[in-house]
Design a protein around this motif. Structure first.
Motif: not given
Length: 75
Positions: A3, A29-30, A33-34, A37
């Motif tokens: 985290q 949040e997603q 994250r995307n 990445e």
């Protein structure tokens, strides 16, 4: 999984990501994250693969024209 807490993000920046997440139908949040990445650094193996690929493309490039060939093309 790890985290991370990121402080002092400008409101304008966060709003851009909120809107993008909303358009994509995912959480903020997603979306972040995307983004992380997608922009992660290449591994050593990935860098080598990209280098080999680009090197193979440059080997197929024909040599530059000579001055005589350029003149011939202008006539």
């Amino acid at each position: 999984m790890a985290q991370v807490l990121v402080r002092n993000i400008p409101d304008e920046t966060l709003n851009v990501y909120r809107e993008r997440a909303k358009r994509n139908g995912i959480s903020l949040e997603q979306e972040i994250r995307n983004l992380l990445e997608k922009n992660r650094p290449f591994t050593k193996e990935e860098r080598m693969a990209v280098t080999r690929h680009l090197h193979s493309k440059t080997l197929k490039v024909s040599p530059p024209l000579t001055l005589d060939e350029i003149r011939e093309g202008l006539e």
